[in-house]
Design a protein around this motif. Structure first.
Motif, PDB file in Angstrom:
ATOM      1  N   SER A  58      -3.651   3.199  -2.040  1.00  0.00           N
ATOM      2  CA  SER A  58      -3.646   3.644  -0.656  1.00  0.00           C
ATOM      3  C   SER A  58      -3.717   5.165  -0.550  1.00  0.00           C
ATOM      4  CB  SER A  58      -2.379   3.130   0.043  1.00  0.00           C
ATOM      5  OG  SER A  58      -2.420   3.389   1.419  1.00  0.00           O
ATOM      6  N   ILE A  59      -3.013   5.868  -1.429  1.00  0.00           N
ATOM      7  CA  ILE A  59      -3.004   7.327  -1.374  1.00  0.00           C
ATOM      8  C   ILE A  59      -4.313   7.915  -1.895  1.00  0.00           C
ATOM      9  CG2 ILE A  59      -2.080   7.938  -3.658  1.00  0.00           C
ATOM     10  CD1 ILE A  59      -0.135   9.834  -2.287  1.00  0.00           C
ATOM     11  N   CYS A  60      -5.080   7.105  -2.630  1.00  0.00           N
ATOM     12  CA  CYS A  60      -6.322   7.590  -3.248  1.00  0.00           C
ATOM     13  C   CYS A  60      -7.589   7.072  -2.561  1.00  0.00           C
ATOM     14  CB  CYS A  60      -6.350   7.208  -4.725  1.00  0.00           C
ATOM     15  SG  CYS A  60      -5.148   8.097  -5.722  1.00  0.00           S
ATOM     16  N   GLY A  61      -7.456   6.447  -1.406  1.00  0.00           N
ATOM     17  CA  GLY A  61      -8.670   6.007  -0.712  1.00  0.00           C
ATOM     18  C   GLY A  61      -8.555   4.692   0.012  1.00  0.00           C
ATOM     19  N   GLY A  62      -7.715   3.799  -0.466  1.00  0.00           N
ATOM     20  CA  GLY A  62      -7.540   2.536   0.240  1.00  0.00           C
ATOM     21  C   GLY A  62      -7.490   1.327  -0.673  1.00  0.00           C
ATOM     22  N   ILE A  63      -6.796   0.300  -0.207  1.00  0.00           N
ATOM     23  CA  ILE A  63      -6.631  -0.950  -0.951  1.00  0.00           C
ATOM     24  C   ILE A  63      -7.840  -1.849  -0.730  1.00  0.00           C
ATOM     25  CG2 ILE A  63      -5.223  -3.059  -1.115  1.00  0.00           C
ATOM     26  CD1 ILE A  63      -2.840  -1.276  -0.142  1.00  0.00           C
ATOM     27  N   ASN A  64      -8.324  -2.475  -1.795  1.00  0.00           N
ATOM     28  CA  ASN A  64      -9.465  -3.387  -1.690  1.00  0.00           C
ATOM     29  C   ASN A  64      -9.271  -4.558  -2.663  1.00  0.00           C
ATOM     30  OD1 ASN A  64     -10.284  -2.453  -4.305  1.00  0.00           O
ATOM     31  ND2 ASN A  64     -11.252  -0.688  -3.334  1.00  0.00           N
ATOM     32  N   GLU A  65     -10.288  -5.384  -2.816  1.00  0.00           N
ATOM     33  CA  GLU A  65     -10.178  -6.551  -3.701  1.00  0.00           C
ATOM     34  C   GLU A  65      -9.925  -6.144  -5.149  1.00  0.00           C
ATOM     35  OE1 GLU A  65     -10.104  -9.913  -3.196  1.00  0.00           O
ATOM     36  OE2 GLU A  65      -9.822  -9.285  -1.112  1.00  0.00           O
ATOM     37  N   SER A  66     -10.528  -5.044  -5.565  1.00  0.00           N
ATOM     38  CA  SER A  66     -10.321  -4.558  -6.926  1.00  0.00           C
ATOM     39  C   SER A  66      -8.854  -4.175  -7.150  1.00  0.00           C
ATOM     40  CB  SER A  66     -11.231  -3.355  -7.196  1.00  0.00           C
ATOM     41  OG  SER A  66     -11.057  -2.874  -8.513  1.00  0.00           O
ATOM     42  N   THR A  67      -8.219  -3.652  -6.116  1.00  0.00           N
ATOM     43  CA  THR A  67      -6.792  -3.303  -6.209  1.00  0.00           C
ATOM     44  C   THR A  67      -5.956  -4.544  -6.473  1.00  0.00           C
ATOM     45  OG1 THR A  67      -7.194  -1.555  -4.559  1.00  0.00           O
ATOM     46  CG2 THR A  67      -4.897  -2.091  -5.074  1.00  0.00           C
ATOM     47  N   HIS A  68      -6.270  -5.627  -5.753  1.00  0.00           N
ATOM     48  CA  HIS A  68      -5.547  -6.880  -5.956  1.00  0.00           C
ATOM     49  C   HIS A  68      -5.738  -7.401  -7.381  1.00  0.00           C
ATOM     50  CE1 HIS A  68      -3.879  -8.015  -1.995  1.00  0.00           C
ATOM     51  NE2 HIS A  68      -4.827  -7.224  -1.531  1.00  0.00           N
ATOM     52  N   ARG A  69      -6.961  -7.290  -7.883  1.00  0.00           N
ATOM     53  CA  ARG A  69      -7.206  -7.743  -9.258  1.00  0.00           C
ATOM     54  C   ARG A  69      -6.487  -6.841 -10.258  1.00  0.00           C
ATOM     55  NH1 ARG A  69     -12.519  -8.400  -7.144  1.00  0.00           N
ATOM     56  NH2 ARG A  69     -13.213  -6.506  -8.211  1.00  0.00           N
ATOM     57  N   GLY A  70      -6.438  -5.535  -9.979  1.00  0.00           N
ATOM     58  CA  GLY A  70      -5.729  -4.610 -10.854  1.00  0.00           C
ATOM     59  C   GLY A  70      -4.242  -4.934 -10.919  1.00  0.00           C
ATOM     60  N   ALA A  71      -3.656  -5.235  -9.754  1.00  0.00           N
ATOM     61  CA  ALA A  71      -2.235  -5.593  -9.709  1.00  0.00           C
ATOM     62  C   ALA A  71      -1.985  -6.892 -10.469  1.00  0.00           C
ATOM     63  CB  ALA A  71      -1.776  -5.721  -8.260  1.00  0.00           C
TER      64      ALA A  71
END
Length: 323
Positions: A58-71
């Motif tokens: 979120s601090i670096c541009g925004g949450i997306n599908e890739s973020t969910h996969r990273g988590a």
């Protein structure tokens, strides 16, 4: 003390979605595996690691599908290492629950750990998240190296502060560092920002582990039995400091107690008293605060935002806790 649910509020919806996706990422056609992974999901903790991923994205541009996969990748690979660690340590409990090896024996636990590892790898490969896979794989490698380094130094009773920091940087800090780096990378941040977030996470991880090591010498209400590290012959920062400040004869005597009488409650109490009365906890607290401030200094290079506030609160929660 900050409330974790209050900290989570800005990303609560994302965490809810993540939990469903994480559960789905572990599904199998084997009923036994499904029973075990259901048990794993049911006893998941506060979701601190996914929170670091989501706030960092979120601090670096925004949450997306890739973020969910990273988590999910971080949680799958980390859970795999925990399952394997319990087998290695012959541990039958984790966070008050029975471990996988306690309920299903070592052979099944090792295979479950292997399965979770493979699911994490496939999740990344199938979606082309090679950058995220590299970040988290590097963390798992460092965690293994840190464990082996600690085993080696425990045998030799090495009391160097430099070695202590290297062990905790690899064992603990590398994972939180990978969470923050994954979040930044998933949001499309460039290499400089990803590295900045990785370093931010590393500072937090070191501060977190110092705080955790202090509990071994603390009071009985911290949720961790006293002297566990001493029983395992782990020489942590509070003890390292007082040993290096002690005279030669006293230092030799105390090392002898740790090596040869680490299962004697009276001797353990003697070591705890020795650490407390010689400033070991105060020194560790100062060092913890130094790393915490270094993390804040990195965080403050980002513009003020809800995500920055969330990360600041999360840092305080992980490093100022009392259990």
């Amino acid at each position: 003390m900050l409330n974790i649910n209050e900290i989570k509020k800005p990303i609560a919806a994302e965490i809810d979605v993540f939990e469903g996706k994480f559960k789905a990422s572990m599904q199998s056609s084997v009923p036994l595996l499904d029973r075990i992974t259901h048990y794993i999901v049911k006893r998941k903790g506060k979701q601190i690691r996914p929170m670091f991923v989501f706030f960092s994205a979120s601090i670096c541009g925004g949450i997306n599908e890739s973020t969910h996969r990273g988590a999910a990748l971080v949680e799958l690979l980390h859970t795999a290492t925990l399952v394997h660690d319990d087998v290695v340590d012959n541990s039958y409990q984790r966070r008050g629950f029975f471990s996988i090896n306690a309920l299903w024996k070592n052979k099944i636990a090792v295979l479950v750990g292997d399965y979770l590892l493979s699911k994490g790898l496939l999740l990344s490969v199938d979606n082309g998240d090679f950058g995220l896979l590299k970040i988290v794989s590097e963390a798992v490698k460092q965690m293994s190296e840190g464990e082996l380094l600690q085993v080696e130094k425990v045998r030799r009773m090495d009391v160097s502060e430099d070695v202590y920091y290297e062990v905790i940087r690899q064992k603990t800090a590398s994972l939180i560092a990978s969470c923050c780096a994954c979040g930044a990378a998933s949001a499309g941040a460039d290499e400089v920002i990803v590295e900045k977030m990785r370093l931010f996470g590393e500072k937090i991880g070191i501060a977190f582990q110092i705080k955790d090591d202090m509990f071994d010498f603390g009071t009985d209400d911290v949720g961790k039995p006293l002297g566990i590290d001493i029983k395992e012959k782990k020489v942590t920062l509070p003890l390292i400091y007082v040993l290096n400040s002690a005279g030669g004869a006293e230092k030799k005597r105390m090392i002898g107690v740790v090596k040869n009488h680490n299962d004697d409650p009276k001797k353990i109490a003697e070591i705890i008293s020795f650490v407390k009365s010689n400033g070991g906890l105060q020194y560790a607290q100062t060092q913890m605060e130094k790393y915490q401030q270094e993390a804040f200094d990195i965080l403050n290079t980002f513009p003020p935002s809800e995500a920055r506030t969330g990360l600041e609160q999360l840092v305080r929660y992980t490093t100022e806790r009392n259990k």
